[in-house]
Write an enzyme that holds these catalytic residues in place. Structure first.
Site: not given
Length: 460
Positions: A167, A127
């Site tokens: 995201d 991430k």
């Protein structure tokens, strides 16, 4: 080799000692580790993996300078956490939001490991992101930031190494700008990012995938008990991609949707949104407007309510829903449901909860949901895995130089969500906890990654 004594407390103490101020990361680790106790009791060999899987393989933090339209230079922080590559290239989104810090990207990367493992596709966990806020910025400012961000990030990613995606704050516009800069730097056109536009490497159904997948797995869980979403009243939070496409699919399956929200507040239609009213919400959000503008629409009902307040909990729909709600799908952000919110939802009649956002329910809320008689709780790593699943399908299409039809991708997505549901159901049953989908998700994902780590000599 003799098995070590299982001591979960000592593992957690070491994690806390290393990163005592990383609240979000510690919460994610504690939730997973505590839930794994039945797995470790039955299969003690996996205890050897526990400490290693809590530590990222590597994490990068870098400076991102960019210039606004007035010629003023700003400095942001960029991050990429390459958490675990045991079963495939690092895979996970980029988040652009003022709250992004190392704790956030580690929490998200840690969750991503197990989410990706549950899909059945060969993807590791990672991430990243930045504390840059794209809201209120011009296209030119966002472009300059993305180019600066990718100039540094490009050193660490690749189609067979690490494949970022979108995201919060990173949609199609940002992915396009990032991919364009990566191509300028490398002179390559490969699947180094997912969430690309259709026609230049993207996959159909990718924008819809997380929301659609959330609804599919909720439907499968209801069908397990001879029920369905048809006729159910559903409370949804959020109004981004996940929430919007979840609502779209809920309409298709005959459910009634009573709420949507954004960071400013929530709109509640007690009798349920009509398709016209939902279209108005989409129009407002597509124009980057605030959801409160819905209250000015002529199509709203006379009973429509806008919920807001100074505190974040006052801007959520959960405590203002009234009676007769069956399902809750939190799709906004992490920790948006606490114990009081959960109690209010249960008092409203909610028995079925599936998480569309990443870790939206805190531990106390989860405990309350799991205690509901004849209900279920499906955690984010299983329920919102549809997005990364179709990202994996996008990677496959890029590698094969093919484009699948919308029907092909949707069919594969439904198959993956069915696989995830049956996996978490069967794992919970194997561990003597029938219906505990939180345990099933954590244990099944962890077990797959742990087997790979043991086989590769990452842990002896």
């Amino acid at each position: 080799m003799a098995e070590e004594k299982i001591d979960i407390k000592s593992v957690l103490e070491k994690v806390r000692a290393r990163d005592p101020n990383q609240k979000e990361f510690l919460e994610a680790v504690e939730e997973v580790i505590h839930s794994l106790e039945p797995l470790l009791a039955k299969y003690p060999k996996y205890y050897r993996v526990l400490a290693a899987v809590c530590e990222p393989e590597r994490i990068f933090q870098f400076r991102v300078p960019w210039v606004d339209d007035k010629g003023v230079t700003h400095i942001q922080r960029g991050f990429r956490c390459q958490f675990n590559q045991s079963i495939g290239p690092y895979k996970g989104g980029l988040r652009f939001h003022p709250t992004v810090n190392q704790s956030i990207v580690k929490f998200l990367g840690f969750e991503q490991i197990f989410k990706n493992a549950l899909t059945g596709l060969p993807m590791g966990g990672g991430k990243g992101g930045s504390d840059f806020n794209p809201k209120g910025k011009t296209n030119a400012e966002v472009l300059r930031f993305c180019q600066s961000f990718m100039t540094e990030l490009a050193k660490y990613i690749g189609a067979d190494t690490d494949v970022p995606a979108g995201d919060i704050g990173v949609g199609g516009r940002e992915i396009g700008y990032l991919f364009g800069q990566w191509k300028r730097l490398t002179v390559k056109h490969v699947g180094v990012l997912t969430g690309k536009g259709y026609g230049w490497g993207g996959s159909l159904i990718r924008p819809e995938a997380t929301g659609y997948g959330l609804v599919y797995i909720t439907q499968y869980a209801l069908q397990e008990n001879g029920d369905s979403l048809k006729g159910k009243k559903v409370a949804v939070s959020g109004s981004g991609n996940v929430a919007t496409f979840a609502v779209e699919k809920l309409f298709e399956l005959g459910a009634t949707i009573v709420s949507m929200s954004d960071s400013g507040g929530a709109v509640i239609e007690p009798a349920g949104f009509t398709k016209e009213q939902f279209a108005k919400i989409r129009e407002i959000k597509d124009g980057r407007g605030r959801i409160k503008k819905y209250m000015e629409a002529t199509c709203k009902s006379k009973d429509a309510v806008y919920v807001t307040g100074d505190k974040s909990e006052d801007r959520r729909p959960w405590r203002k829903l009234g009676k007769g709600i069956d399902v809750a799908l939190p799709c906004a952000t992490q920790n948006e449901i606490n114990a009081d919110d959960a109690a209010a939802l249960i008092a409203s009649g909610v028995k079925f909860v599936a998480e569309g956002a990443n870790m939206p329910s805190d531990p106390d809320a989860i405990a309350k949901f799991k205690a509901v008689d004849k209900g279920f709780f499906i955690p984010a790593k299983a329920a919102n895995a549809g997005g990364v699943a179709v990202s994996g399908l996008e990677m496959a299409q890029n590698s094969q130089r093919v484009e699948w039809t919308r029907e092909e991708v949707d069919s594969k997505l439904q198959g993956i969500m069915k696989h995830i549901f049956t996996t978490i159901r069967d794992t919970a049953k194997d561990l003597g906890k029938v219906g505990d989908y939180q345990l099933g998700a954590n244990a099944a994902g962890f077990k797959k990654v742990a087997d790979a780590m043991l086989a590769q000599g990452q842990v002896l």
